[in-house]
Scaffold this motif. Structure first.
Motif, PDB file in Angstrom:
ATOM      1  N   ASN A  97       0.818  -1.220   0.000  1.00 56.08           N
ATOM      2  CA  ASN A  97       0.000   0.000   0.000  1.00 56.08           C
ATOM      3  C   ASN A  97       0.845   1.261   0.000  1.00 56.08           C
ATOM      4  O   ASN A  97       0.484   2.253  -0.614  1.00 56.08           O
ATOM      5  CB  ASN A  97      -0.903   0.015   1.235  1.00 56.08           C
ATOM      6  N   THR A  98       1.961   1.221   0.719  1.00 53.09           N
ATOM      7  CA  THR A  98       2.788   2.423   0.866  1.00 53.09           C
ATOM      8  C   THR A  98       3.789   2.565  -0.279  1.00 53.09           C
ATOM      9  O   THR A  98       4.009   3.651  -0.788  1.00 53.09           O
ATOM     10  CB  THR A  98       3.576   2.362   2.199  1.00 53.09           C
ATOM     11  N   LEU A  99       4.401   1.422  -0.673  1.00 56.78           N
ATOM     12  CA  LEU A  99       5.511   1.510  -1.622  1.00 56.78           C
ATOM     13  C   LEU A  99       5.100   1.868  -3.036  1.00 56.78           C
ATOM     14  O   LEU A  99       5.917   2.322  -3.813  1.00 56.78           O
ATOM     15  CB  LEU A  99       6.295   0.195  -1.628  1.00 56.78           C
ATOM     16  N   TRP A 100       3.837   1.659  -3.386  1.00 57.44           N
ATOM     17  CA  TRP A 100       3.434   1.992  -4.753  1.00 57.44           C
ATOM     18  C   TRP A 100       3.453   3.491  -5.013  1.00 57.44           C
ATOM     19  O   TRP A 100       3.231   3.939  -6.121  1.00 57.44           O
ATOM     20  CB  TRP A 100       2.063   1.418  -5.100  1.00 57.44           C
ATOM     21  N   PHE A 101       3.714   4.305  -3.988  1.00 56.76           N
ATOM     22  CA  PHE A 101       3.941   5.731  -4.226  1.00 56.76           C
ATOM     23  C   PHE A 101       5.443   6.035  -4.169  1.00 56.76           C
ATOM     24  O   PHE A 101       5.966   6.722  -5.030  1.00 56.76           O
ATOM     25  CB  PHE A 101       3.184   6.603  -3.220  1.00 56.76           C
ATOM     26  N   ASN A 102       6.106   5.468  -3.143  1.00 56.56           N
ATOM     27  CA  ASN A 102       7.531   5.771  -2.962  1.00 56.56           C
ATOM     28  C   ASN A 102       8.390   5.196  -4.081  1.00 56.56           C
ATOM     29  O   ASN A 102       9.308   5.842  -4.566  1.00 56.56           O
ATOM     30  CB  ASN A 102       8.031   5.203  -1.626  1.00 56.56           C
ATOM     31  N   LEU A 103       8.078   3.962  -4.445  1.00 64.56           N
ATOM     32  CA  LEU A 103       8.905   3.265  -5.432  1.00 64.56           C
ATOM     33  C   LEU A 103       8.895   3.955  -6.807  1.00 64.56           C
ATOM     34  O   LEU A 103       9.968   4.201  -7.366  1.00 64.56           O
ATOM     35  CB  LEU A 103       8.458   1.803  -5.532  1.00 64.56           C
ATOM     36  N   PRO A 104       7.721   4.291  -7.374  1.00 66.04           N
ATOM     37  CA  PRO A 104       7.771   4.937  -8.688  1.00 66.04           C
ATOM     38  C   PRO A 104       8.504   6.274  -8.668  1.00 66.04           C
ATOM     39  O   PRO A 104       9.136   6.645  -9.652  1.00 66.04           O
ATOM     40  CB  PRO A 104       6.299   5.128  -9.067  1.00 66.04           C
ATOM     41  N   LEU A 105       8.437   6.960  -7.517  1.00 70.11           N
ATOM     42  CA  LEU A 105       9.128   8.248  -7.410  1.00 70.11           C
ATOM     43  C   LEU A 105      10.634   8.045  -7.599  1.00 70.11           C
ATOM     44  O   LEU A 105      11.271   8.756  -8.389  1.00 70.11           O
ATOM     45  CB  LEU A 105       8.830   8.874  -6.033  1.00 70.11           C
ATOM     46  N   LEU A 131      -6.010  11.351  -8.990  1.00 66.33           N
ATOM     47  CA  LEU A 131      -7.069  10.993  -9.942  1.00 66.33           C
ATOM     48  C   LEU A 131      -7.578   9.558  -9.736  1.00 66.33           C
ATOM     49  O   LEU A 131      -8.682   9.227 -10.157  1.00 66.33           O
ATOM     50  CB  LEU A 131      -6.587  11.170 -11.384  1.00 66.33           C
ATOM     51  N   LEU A 132      -6.771   8.761  -9.066  1.00 65.10           N
ATOM     52  CA  LEU A 132      -7.168   7.373  -8.782  1.00 65.10           C
ATOM     53  C   LEU A 132      -8.477   7.326  -8.004  1.00 65.10           C
ATOM     54  O   LEU A 132      -9.334   6.485  -8.217  1.00 65.10           O
ATOM     55  CB  LEU A 132      -6.039   6.698  -7.982  1.00 65.10           C
ATOM     56  N   LYS A 133      -8.643   8.265  -7.084  1.00 66.72           N
ATOM     57  CA  LYS A 133      -9.845   8.305  -6.236  1.00 66.72           C
ATOM     58  C   LYS A 133     -10.903   9.268  -6.778  1.00 66.72           C
ATOM     59  O   LYS A 133     -11.970   9.399  -6.204  1.00 66.72           O
ATOM     60  CB  LYS A 133      -9.471   8.737  -4.804  1.00 66.72           C
ATOM     61  N   LYS A 153      -6.762   5.342 -13.291  1.00 60.39           N
ATOM     62  CA  LYS A 153      -7.665   4.414 -12.599  1.00 60.39           C
ATOM     63  C   LYS A 153      -7.157   2.963 -12.634  1.00 60.39           C
ATOM     64  O   LYS A 153      -7.716   2.088 -11.986  1.00 60.39           O
ATOM     65  CB  LYS A 153      -9.063   4.458 -13.249  1.00 60.39           C
ATOM     66  N   LEU A 154      -6.119   2.726 -13.437  1.00 54.40           N
ATOM     67  CA  LEU A 154      -5.649   1.341 -13.618  1.00 54.40           C
ATOM     68  C   LEU A 154      -4.504   0.987 -12.678  1.00 54.40           C
ATOM     69  O   LEU A 154      -4.100  -0.160 -12.588  1.00 54.40           O
ATOM     70  CB  LEU A 154      -5.198   1.138 -15.067  1.00 54.40           C
ATOM     71  N   ASN A 155      -3.972   2.031 -11.997  1.00 52.84           N
ATOM     72  CA  ASN A 155      -2.770   1.785 -11.207  1.00 52.84           C
ATOM     73  C   ASN A 155      -3.003   1.063  -9.882  1.00 52.84           C
ATOM     74  O   ASN A 155      -2.050   0.736  -9.190  1.00 52.84           O
ATOM     75  CB  ASN A 155      -2.028   3.103 -10.970  1.00 52.84           C
ATOM     76  N   ASP A 156      -4.262   0.843  -9.520  1.00 50.37           N
ATOM     77  CA  ASP A 156      -4.481   0.060  -8.291  1.00 50.37           C
ATOM     78  C   ASP A 156      -5.059  -1.320  -8.632  1.00 50.37           C
ATOM     79  O   ASP A 156      -5.716  -1.950  -7.803  1.00 50.37           O
ATOM     80  CB  ASP A 156      -5.363   0.812  -7.285  1.00 50.37           C
ATOM     81  N   THR A 157      -4.764  -1.792  -9.835  1.00 49.18           N
ATOM     82  CA  THR A 157      -5.255  -3.118 -10.246  1.00 49.18           C
ATOM     83  C   THR A 157      -4.774  -4.210  -9.291  1.00 49.18           C
ATOM     84  O   THR A 157      -5.486  -5.185  -9.060  1.00 49.18           O
ATOM     85  CB  THR A 157      -4.803  -3.419 -11.699  1.00 49.18           C
TER      86      THR A 157
END
Lengths: 237, 276
Positions: free
Chosen positions: B73-81, B213-215, B230-234
């Motif tokens: 849940n947390t890393l999908w923001f930190n990692l792409p950065l 935009l995901l939410k 909208k696809l990034n939380d698949t």
């Protein structure tokens, strides 16, 4: 009456007299309740249940609640007379607080009287229906309806209305005609719907406020499959 | 093409910031793991609060599987950065050091050069996610043990350890597609902006916007389903009790499609633009 008793209690001899009188009154009262106000079939069942000193069993719990998805779980159940039922499991298990009192300890714990409600057919068996009403304030249920198989001396169904936790029903099935304890139990209970703060929602979900408020109280079911009973009766001592 | 790919891999492996980034990812993972451990008990309390009235709980839910889920849940923001900074840096540093002009003086086609950058970026992203998954599983299981996973998505879902492990693996695989999308986007942004700081700011803005935009409800079912953000939380679809494979395949195919479009756009721009 109260004043007379207090004045009588002022000397040791009189106090002993009053205490004996009160004791006699209670004994007569309990005797009369047992003889007149408690159903004879229930007393037979109670004696059967009271004879169980200890038992252990393997239990499979299958939860049926609309907002909980959980695979069936296994646990070991251990009961010692007069103590709360103990569970152990290698998995994470949700154990219902109500409905695992197979020996009906909670019902028989405090004084009560029964009211006959007639006969009713259950699974092609003509059963006796009674209400159990506690006379002791300490009892945590307000009323219980018991459906009894008077031939095999066991409870088929109970509906218990508690003072704090709503009501729940137990539907019991037995493996053999002589079985004392059930091998299949269906517990129906009431529970509040889960309220999760929005920041803990794992995914964006649409929230229907009307639906949520109308579904505050939900009914749940838990199916218990009990096997490998190891029962120690009083006579075994 | 092979020589170009080998050269790109060599450049990536020789630059110090690659290792700093890997160390940062690992450090973030460890921090998230321990903060998740302390946060985990309060999350479980909130999730199970209402059930306390009706049930006793036997066993623990604060285990490796829950912690890996919280890490996800947390890393999908930190990692792409971090990925976006490293990947875009592979091109912006070439612009800055003017090595790009040197390369272009060689008999190398522009599209092959930029394509090799995209290919290496994708391979690097996959390896980083694999590294992250491996360290998450090893750290979480060895320190916090195994057990049932509890997740709240519409309903309260419990998964047994084997099932949880399988779903977490799939979630990492699905998350990899998202990460590749962001990496490819950052390289396209580097093609557009050329300068490192500008590219990083725009890349970070793009990531934040995508998360916001995901939410966001666009008020149109098709846009809500097909828009890239909208696809990034698949990956979360693996934690519904019944896995909707069709939806996951569709979302993944769409995200791969967006990645190819972004990559194609980047290659087209690089070919069209002047090197200087």
């Amino acid at each position: 009456m109260k004043r007379t008793l207090i004045s009588l209690c002022k000397t040791p001899n009189n106090r002993f007299f009053v205490q004996t009188l009160i004791a006699l009154f209670y004994m007569l009262n309990i005797q009369s309740l047992s003889a007149q106000d408690i159903d004879s079939n229930l007393l037979k069942i109670k004696r059967r249940m009271d004879s169980i000193e200890e038992f252990s069993a393997q239990i499979r719990l299958d939860l049926d609640v609309s907002f909980i998805n959980m695979p069936a779980k296994n646990a070991e159940m251990h009961y010692i007379k007069g103590k709360p039922v103990d569970f152990s499991s290698d998995d994470f298990v949700l154990i219902p607080k109500r409905g695992l009192d197979f020996t009906l300890n909670e019902i028989f714990k405090y004084s009560f009287f029964t009211v006959n409600r007639g006969m009713e057919e259950k699974n092609s068996i003509l059963c006796k229906v009674i209400n159990v009403i506690p006379t002791d304030k300490k009892a945590d249920f307000a009323i219980a309806t018991l459906i009894m198989d008077t031939v095999k001396n066991r409870i088929i169904e109970t509906e218990i209305t508690t003072k704090k936790d709503g009501s729940y029903t137990l539907l019991m099935q037995y493996e053999k005609p002589i079985s004392v304890l059930p091998y299949m139990v269906e517990v129906n209970f009431e529970m509040e719907r889960i309220k999760i703060p929005l920041n803990y929602m794992a995914k964006d979900v649409e929230i229907d406020k009307k639906k949520l408020s109308s579904e505050d109280l939900k009914t749940g079911k838990i199916f218990l499959q009990i096997s490998d009973y190891k029962i120690r009766f009083m006579e075994d001592n | 093409m092979k020589a170009l790919l080998a050269a790109e891999v060599y450049k990536l492996s020789r630059q110090g910031k690659t290792y700093y980034a890997l160390a940062a990812i690992f450090l973030i993972e460890v921090i998230v793991l321990f903060s998740a451990y302390f946060q985990g008990s309060s999350i479980i309390d909130i999730l199970l609060g209402n059930l306390k009235q009706s049930f006793y709980f036997e066993g623990t839910l604060l285990n490796g599987n829950l912690l890996i889920y919280l890490i996800l849940n947390t890393l999908w923001f930190n990692l792409p950065l971090i990925l976006m900074i490293i990947i875009s840096g592979t091109l912006t540093s070439e612009y800055k050091d003017r090595t790009l002009q040197t390369i272009m003086l060689q008999p190398v086609s522009k599209w092959q050069f930029i394509l090799s950058k995209y290919v290496v970026a994708i391979i690097f992203t996959v390896l980083v996610v694999f590294f992250m998954a491996l360290t998450s599983f090893v750290l979480s299981y060895s320190i916090f043990g195994n057990g049932d996973l509890i997740v709240y998505i519409d309903t309260l879902n419990f998964f047994e350890p084997k099932e949880a492990f399988f779903r977490l693996l799939w979630a990492f695989a699905s998350g990899t597609i998202s990460m590749v999308f962001f990496s490819v986007t950052s390289l396209t942004l580097a093609v557009i902006f050329k300068e490192a700081t500008k590219t990083w700011i725009i890349a970070a803005f793009f990531l934040i916007l995508s998360n916001l935009l995901l939410k966001f409800d666009f008020g149109n079912a098709w846009v809500n389903r097909l828009f890239f953000a909208k696809l990034n939380d698949t990956w979360q679809y693996f934690f519904y009790f019944e896995i909707n494979w069709n939806q996951i395949l569709l979302n993944s195919a769409l995200l791969v499609g967006y990645t190819i479009i972004f990559m194609g756009f980047g290659i087209y721009l690089f070919n069209k633009k002047d090197i200087g």
